[in-house]
Enzyme design. Structure first.
Site, PDB file in Angstrom:
ATOM      1  N   TYR A  14       0.820  -1.203   0.000  1.00  0.00           N
ATOM      2  CA  TYR A  14       0.000   0.000   0.000  1.00  0.00           C
ATOM      3  C   TYR A  14       0.862   1.264   0.000  1.00  0.00           C
ATOM      4  CZ  TYR A  14      -4.063  -2.958   0.737  1.00  0.00           C
ATOM      5  OH  TYR A  14      -5.046  -3.906   0.573  1.00  0.00           O
ATOM      6  N   TYR A 142     -12.913  -7.277   6.748  1.00  0.00           N
ATOM      7  CA  TYR A 142     -11.756  -7.338   5.860  1.00  0.00           C
ATOM      8  C   TYR A 142     -11.300  -8.788   5.761  1.00  0.00           C
ATOM      9  CZ  TYR A 142      -7.307  -6.461   3.641  1.00  0.00           C
ATOM     10  OH  TYR A 142      -6.263  -6.465   2.747  1.00  0.00           O
ATOM     11  N   ASP A 243     -13.505 -16.327   9.491  1.00  0.00           N
ATOM     12  CA  ASP A 243     -12.159 -15.912   9.115  1.00  0.00           C
ATOM     13  C   ASP A 243     -11.381 -15.601  10.394  1.00  0.00           C
ATOM     14  OD1 ASP A 243      -9.877 -14.579   8.356  1.00  0.00           O
ATOM     15  OD2 ASP A 243     -10.860 -13.218   6.953  1.00  0.00           O
ATOM     16  N   LYS A 272      -1.514 -16.080   9.252  1.00  0.00           N
ATOM     17  CA  LYS A 272      -0.713 -15.196  10.097  1.00  0.00           C
ATOM     18  C   LYS A 272       0.115 -15.937  11.137  1.00  0.00           C
ATOM     19  CE  LYS A 272      -3.234 -10.869   9.439  1.00  0.00           C
ATOM     20  NZ  LYS A 272      -2.222 -10.227   8.581  1.00  0.00           N
TER      21      LYS A 272
END
Length: 423
Positions: A14, A142, A243, A272
């Site tokens: 980003y 997200y 999630d 992660k």
């Protein structure tokens, strides 16, 4: 270190190549600190984007990597298998919510979400209901940066509105408003219930981040809300995709965030912290019903297969990371981090530029009234020996579980000093 080459040629997450933000050269990492080329050590309040829950240069993880490297670094998973993958999948079946008995190993969190979506769609196609092809997601949610995952992120706060014309159009319910620890009233789930009832013939699944909405807003919500969503999915024969890429392995105070609600989803995604922040690896688990449904359909197989699926190095270090976590007093550590975050960030509740301060498990969040100047804010935190990665209006920390009381005090003091100066 050639930072000029980095600035001109290397794309960071980003970031612009032509007006790039500062990057800081790291030469090593140890414990909870990353060390810069100029010798400064910074307390990593991000756990390398929430993954390094044991900190860095962990002897148990290093030993697992070295031992596996001497055997094999990789073999294809098509037609072959190996002990690290078998051991890892056995562990995941044992520790995840009941009923998640089938494991698909993937490359990254976003890919695990893609796999979950494909599982849901292929399941309903195999049941002779191809019309059930839409997902219902939550605002402020997200789920990743690949195209299938992007389509389930909040169209506004999910950072992917530029691609709206190219994404599959799904349905979105309002973000839950009931705070963690509170019972969920009918009004908070009413619109989601209406969408489920109205679109039940089109909907394949509800996808959500249980208890903690991560990069879409760092919000904590009621376990009762999650229970009610699961009940609606059961009532209307929808699948529930949970999630847990951000919350898995203890971050919220329970081993998995679904455990706060005693809920077993149909499909669960992990990533992660799965390898303790060493190598990229993810997993998608599903129930027997989903697996049997998919494999009884037209294809007879699940239609996905990454090249590096089940990588032995990643599986070996994931096994070591899970063993290390479960043999540690992780829950006490997370509870202590939560208590310290709540106490030491509390002074910011009175700061003029602060809208909200909240903590759950090993997650502390300061929500500002206006977007923060990330580059100058990071520089000020670095001067205080702390590494954080703010975004938008949010300045948050997810430190490694091994962080000491003194280091966490330094981290929170830096946040209070820097954010308290913002009007």
């Amino acid at each position: 270190m050639d930072l000029e080459f980095d600035r001109k040629h290397i794309w960071h997450p980003y970031a612009s190549l032509f007006n790039p933000p500062p990057v800081y050269p790291v030469v090593r990492a140890e414990g909870v600190r990353i060390f810069l080329e100029d010798g400064r050590g910074l307390i990593d309040g991000m756990s390398s984007w929430w993954s390094a829950l044991h900190g860095y240069n962990v002897p148990e993880l290093n030993r697992a990597l070295r031992a596996q490297m001497e055997q094999m670094s990789h073999v294809m998973f098509g037609g072959l298998t190996h002990e690290p993958a078998i051991a890892l999948c056995r562990k995941l079946v044992e520790i995840t919510p009941p009923g998640l008995n089938r494991v698909f190993l993937a490359d990254s969190g976003s890919v695990s979400v893609e796999v979950a979506i494909k599982m849901a769609l292929q399941f309903w196609h195999a049941q002779g209901k191809p019309g059930k092809h839409k997902l219902l997601a939550l605002r402020n949610g997200y789920h990743g940066d690949t195209f299938g995952a992007m389509a389930t992120c909040d169209p506004v706060t999910g950072m992917h509105h530029l691609f709206a014309g190219q994404l599959v159009q799904h349905l979105f319910a309002p973000a839950p408003q009931t705070s963690f620890g509170q019972p969920c009233p009918d009004g908070d789930i009413g619109e989601l219930a209406q969408l489920v009832a109205q679109h039940r013939e089109q909907l394949a699944a509800v996808i959500l981040e249980p208890i903690v909405q991560g990069a879409g807003g760092m919000r904590f919500y009621s376990a009762d809300y999650l229970r009610r969503v699961k009940a609606l999915c059961d009532e209307y024969d929808l699948l529930l995709i949970a999630d847990e890429i951000a919350t898995g392995f203890g971050r919220s105070g329970q081993l998995f965030a679904c455990d706060h609600a005693a809920v077993s989803p149909d499909i669960l995604t992990l990533g992660k912290a799965l390898t303790g922040g060493t190598l990229t690896l993810a997993a998608t688990l599903c129930s027997d019903r989903i697996a049997q449904g998919i494999c009884s359909g037209e294809a007879g197989v699940f239609m996905h297969g990454p090249t590096f699926m089940g990588n032995p190095l990643a599986c070996a270090v994931a096994n070591a990371s899970i063993d290390l976590l479960l043999s540690s007093p992780w829950q006490h550590r997370v509870e202590s981090i939560e208590a310290q975050l709540k106490e030491q960030l509390a002074p910011l509740e009175q700061a003029g530029g602060v809208a909200d301060v909240r903590a759950l498990g090993a997650i502390g969040v300061v929500q500002m009234r206006e977007p923060v100047p990330m580059a100058s804010l990071q520089a000020a935190l670095i001067e205080r020996g702390v590494w954080l990665r703010p975004f938008g209006k949010l300045v948050y920390t997810m430190p490694p579980y091994i962080i000491s009381e003194a280091d966490l005090t330094q981290l929170t003091a830096a946040m209070v000093d820097v954010l308290g100066e913002i009007d």
